[in-house]
Design a protein around this motif. Structure first.
Motif, PDB file in Angstrom:
ATOM      1  N   PHE A  82      43.691  42.059  21.474  1.00  0.00           N
ATOM      2  CA  PHE A  82      42.532  42.956  21.554  1.00  0.00           C
ATOM      3  C   PHE A  82      42.604  43.844  22.790  1.00  0.00           C
ATOM      4  N   MET A  83      42.784  43.249  23.970  1.00  0.00           N
ATOM      5  CA  MET A  83      42.657  44.040  25.197  1.00  0.00           C
ATOM      6  C   MET A  83      43.757  45.091  25.304  1.00  0.00           C
ATOM      7  N   GLN A  84      44.959  44.794  24.782  1.00  0.00           N
ATOM      8  CA  GLN A  84      46.041  45.770  24.837  1.00  0.00           C
ATOM      9  C   GLN A  84      45.908  46.809  23.734  1.00  0.00           C
ATOM     10  N   PHE A  85      45.430  46.401  22.584  1.00  0.00           N
ATOM     11  CA  PHE A  85      45.299  47.309  21.448  1.00  0.00           C
ATOM     12  C   PHE A  85      44.232  48.374  21.693  1.00  0.00           C
ATOM     13  N   TYR A  86      43.120  47.992  22.335  1.00  0.00           N
ATOM     14  CA  TYR A  86      42.044  48.963  22.589  1.00  0.00           C
ATOM     15  C   TYR A  86      42.258  49.733  23.893  1.00  0.00           C
ATOM     16  N   ALA A  87      43.118  49.227  24.745  1.00  0.00           N
ATOM     17  CA  ALA A  87      43.651  49.984  25.894  1.00  0.00           C
ATOM     18  C   ALA A  87      42.570  50.667  26.722  1.00  0.00           C
ATOM     19  N   GLN A  88      41.534  49.911  27.064  1.00  0.00           N
ATOM     20  CA  GLN A  88      40.465  50.490  27.861  1.00  0.00           C
ATOM     21  C   GLN A  88      40.762  50.365  29.355  1.00  0.00           C
ATOM     22  N   ASP A  89      40.172  51.249  30.121  1.00  0.00           N
ATOM     23  CA  ASP A  89      40.283  51.143  31.565  1.00  0.00           C
ATOM     24  C   ASP A  89      39.237  50.137  32.030  1.00  0.00           C
ATOM     25  N   SER A  90      39.695  49.093  32.681  1.00  0.00           N
ATOM     26  CA  SER A  90      38.798  47.995  33.029  1.00  0.00           C
ATOM     27  C   SER A  90      38.879  47.674  34.506  1.00  0.00           C
ATOM     28  N   LEU A  91      38.040  46.752  34.923  1.00  0.00           N
ATOM     29  CA  LEU A  91      38.020  46.316  36.313  1.00  0.00           C
ATOM     30  C   LEU A  91      39.344  45.689  36.723  1.00  0.00           C
ATOM     31  N   ALA A  92      40.088  45.158  35.763  1.00  0.00           N
ATOM     32  CA  ALA A  92      41.343  44.477  36.060  1.00  0.00           C
ATOM     33  C   ALA A  92      42.500  45.438  36.314  1.00  0.00           C
ATOM     34  N   ALA A  93      42.343  46.705  35.967  1.00  0.00           N
ATOM     35  CA  ALA A  93      43.449  47.661  36.084  1.00  0.00           C
ATOM     36  C   ALA A  93      43.866  47.839  37.539  1.00  0.00           C
ATOM     37  N   SER A  94      45.178  47.932  37.745  1.00  0.00           N
ATOM     38  CA  SER A  94      45.734  48.171  39.083  1.00  0.00           C
ATOM     39  C   SER A  94      46.666  49.367  39.004  1.00  0.00           C
ATOM     40  N   ASP A  95      47.295  49.696  40.108  1.00  0.00           N
ATOM     41  CA  ASP A  95      48.238  50.815  40.130  1.00  0.00           C
ATOM     42  C   ASP A  95      49.482  50.530  39.309  1.00  0.00           C
ATOM     43  N   THR A  96      49.779  49.262  39.085  1.00  0.00           N
ATOM     44  CA  THR A  96      51.019  48.903  38.387  1.00  0.00           C
ATOM     45  C   THR A  96      50.800  48.402  36.964  1.00  0.00           C
ATOM     46  N   SER A  97      49.593  47.993  36.637  1.00  0.00           N
ATOM     47  CA  SER A  97      49.338  47.451  35.305  1.00  0.00           C
ATOM     48  C   SER A  97      47.887  47.685  34.912  1.00  0.00           C
ATOM     49  N   PRO A  98      47.636  48.001  33.640  1.00  0.00           N
ATOM     50  CA  PRO A  98      46.251  48.177  33.200  1.00  0.00           C
ATOM     51  C   PRO A  98      45.510  46.865  32.989  1.00  0.00           C
ATOM     52  N   PHE A  99      46.219  45.736  33.053  1.00  0.00           N
ATOM     53  CA  PHE A  99      45.595  44.446  32.774  1.00  0.00           C
ATOM     54  C   PHE A  99      46.082  43.374  33.747  1.00  0.00           C
ATOM     55  N   ASP A 100      45.316  42.308  33.787  1.00  0.00           N
ATOM     56  CA  ASP A 100      45.689  41.112  34.529  1.00  0.00           C
ATOM     57  C   ASP A 100      46.244  40.110  33.521  1.00  0.00           C
ATOM     58  N   PHE A 101      47.548  39.914  33.543  1.00  0.00           N
ATOM     59  CA  PHE A 101      48.213  39.028  32.589  1.00  0.00           C
ATOM     60  C   PHE A 101      48.457  37.633  33.156  1.00  0.00           C
ATOM     61  N   SER A 102      47.730  37.259  34.183  1.00  0.00           N
ATOM     62  CA  SER A 102      48.028  36.011  34.888  1.00  0.00           C
ATOM     63  C   SER A 102      47.761  34.753  34.072  1.00  0.00           C
ATOM     64  N   VAL A 103      46.938  34.850  33.039  1.00  0.00           N
ATOM     65  CA  VAL A 103      46.643  33.671  32.215  1.00  0.00           C
ATOM     66  C   VAL A 103      47.524  33.675  30.977  1.00  0.00           C
ATOM     67  N   ASP A 104      48.429  32.733  30.905  1.00  0.00           N
ATOM     68  CA  ASP A 104      49.309  32.582  29.749  1.00  0.00           C
ATOM     69  C   ASP A 104      48.550  31.795  28.678  1.00  0.00           C
TER      70      ASP A 104
END
Length: 501
Positions: free
Chosen positions: A290-312
């Motif tokens: 969901f989060m990658q498919f809708y590709a929204q700008d969120s609080l988690a976005a950084s200069d290097t990644s639009p998402f926080d992928f830390s939770v596997d």
């Protein structure tokens, strides 16, 4: 987690969930049971496999007469189709046209608003494709992680000129973005819980209301006019575990629809296809797709990644709460004279309080005329403990940063499959888009339009159809195609705002 743990977990939950039954969830139960059965090296009875996850009552109802020879080593969906527990191949193919995803080169555009603290003139422009897309606009391009991994996301923050159409060329596509002037009135559509297929959960009205063709056809007709600036889907987006249905729906949207500012928040079925963490199955997307498919700008976005992928999501094998961090779904931005704040009800208020404080502090400085709080859950349960939209709305009034904004804050939500006003002039439920509801407000199909262009905030509700009573779809569609949605308010009911003229 051991099989005995799963048995203990699922027995009381299913026994206590009145809305859970093998008719609505039978396909998903069958798929997860057969998957587990085929993964066991020493096959026992499939009934016993089922009871490792679900209650004896459900399993006996579904699998008592199923023999091992009926399962063999077939694909789980083929098995469940042969047992008439999932839609047949013919029924599946008839539910919606298959998208070009996975059948060669494809590109699918997303336009979402950038976080409010990045500036009003900023959008996030994204492309979903089956390969990395190079563009001067993109600062991130990578294959989806964890779920729906046949896709690639290429995305970046782009500046546009508010009030003027900006043409952005990406991979041979011309994306024409028209961002309304800051503080101008805006108009847009907000819906929730849309369904059109029954590959996991039964979409009761997919045929009655022709939900695939009507939702896409209607949205394309609305977005063909420049009187609309945005559209939102508030969770349980197509009840889709694998991403195929979502891809097909977006493939049917027009370039004009894809160029309008889109927003979404996750619902319980976007995390766990069976509705709740207690009914989690290993293939659940846990909102990673969901989060990658809708590709929204969120609080988690950084200069290097639009998402926080830390939770596997596969960190513990079967951890229903291994979901992405709350910041991946939290956003705030301004469009025209309205501030939008979106959040996930699957995360605790404690994990989001600082985010809400930040959003409210930003909104106080941005000074919108109205603030919209957007979430999915209308009540606790199904993965939401105390973060339903009404509860969060109430909690915000106690935060010093948010209290001054409450007089101009409204909220929208789904989860319950009804389209009704839940709190006069303040709260709106918009979840009747194909799913059934056992209450008196169920069996409806329609959409609301939020409009601030007339000096106040108005919500016009278009009731398209009601099971066994009426179907006004053709009349409404013809009017919109001719006059735009704002020219068809005489066919709508005013939920809030000044009286119709």
């Amino acid at each position: 987690m051991t099989n005995s743990w799963w048995c203990l977990l699922f027995l009381p939950v299913i026994a206590g969930e009145l809305d859970f039954n093998s008719k609505d969830y039978g396909c998903s139960i069958c798929l997860s049971t057969v998957d587990l059965h085929l993964s066991n090296k020493n096959h026992g009875a499939i009934l016993d496999t089922c009871m490792e996850k679900y209650s004896r009552k459900i399993c006996e109802e579904m699998f008592t007469d199923v023999k091992e020879t009926m399962v063999g080593d077939k694909d789980s969906r083929d098995v469940c189709r042969s047992l008439s527990m999932c839609p047949s191949l013919e029924e599946s193919l008839a539910a919606y046209p298959r998208s070009p995803y996975g059948t060669g080169a494809y590109m699918d555009v997303r336009v979402t608003k950038a976080m409010g603290n990045k500036g009003y003139d900023k959008i996030r422009l994204s492309v979903i494709s089956n390969t990395s897309i190079e563009s001067e606009y993109f600062t991130y391009s990578s294959q989806f992680r964890y779920r729906w991994t046949s896709n690639y996301l290429s995305t970046g923050i782009v500046s546009v000129v508010p009030g003027q159409k900006t043409t952005l060329s990406v991979g041979g596509l011309a994306v024409e973005v028209l961002l309304p002037l800051e503080d101008a009135g805006i108009r847009g559509v907000i819906v929730a819980d849309p369904c059109f297929q029954s590959e996991w959960i039964v979409c009761v009205y997919q045929k009655t209301f022709s939900t695939f063709s009507r939702t896409t056809e209607l949205l394309n007709a609305i977005n063909a006019f420049e009187d609309v600036s945005f559209w939102n889907i508030l969770g349980d987006n197509f009840y889709d575990q694998s991403g195929e249905a979502s891809a097909a729906w977006f493939a049917a949207l027009s370039p004009a629809s894809k160029a309008k500012v889109m927003g979404s928040v996750p619902g319980n079925h976007d995390f766990w296809v069976n509705a709740s963490p207690q009914l989690m199955v290993p293939k659940d997307q846990l909102a990673n797709g969901f989060m990658q498919f809708y590709a929204q700008d969120s609080l988690a976005a950084s200069d290097t990644s639009p998402f926080d992928f830390s939770v596997d999501p596969d960190r513990s094998g079967r951890d229903a709460y291994a979901i992405p961090s709350a910041g991946n779904f939290f956003y705030y931005h301004k469009l025209g004279d309205v501030a939008f704040v979106g959040f996930s009800g699957a995360h605790s208020m404690a994990s989001m309080q600082a985010a809400f404080e930040e959003a409210c502090s930003w909104a106080a400085a941005a000074n919108p005329k109205y603030v919209l709080l957007l979430g999915h859950w209308n009540s606790d349960g199904d993965g939401c403990e105390a973060e339903s939209v009404p509860e969060v709305y109430s909690a915000l009034s106690a935060l010093p940063q948010c209290a001054p904004l409450m007089s101009r804050m409204k909220y929208f939500m789904g989860h319950k499959h009804c389209n009704v006003v839940t709190s006069p002039d303040t709260g709106f439920m918009v979840g009747a888009m194909g799913m059934a509801d056992k209450s008196s407000c169920g069996g409806e199909f329609g959409f609301p339009v939020l409009d601030t262009t007339q000096g106040d905030l108005r919500v016009y509700y278009f009731s398209l159809a009601k099971e066994g009573q009426y179907d006004h779809y053709d009349q409404v569609l013809a009017c919109i195609r001719s006059s735009g949605v704002s020219g068809c308010y005489h066919l709508a009911t005013l939920w809030t705002g000044s009286s119709l003229l």
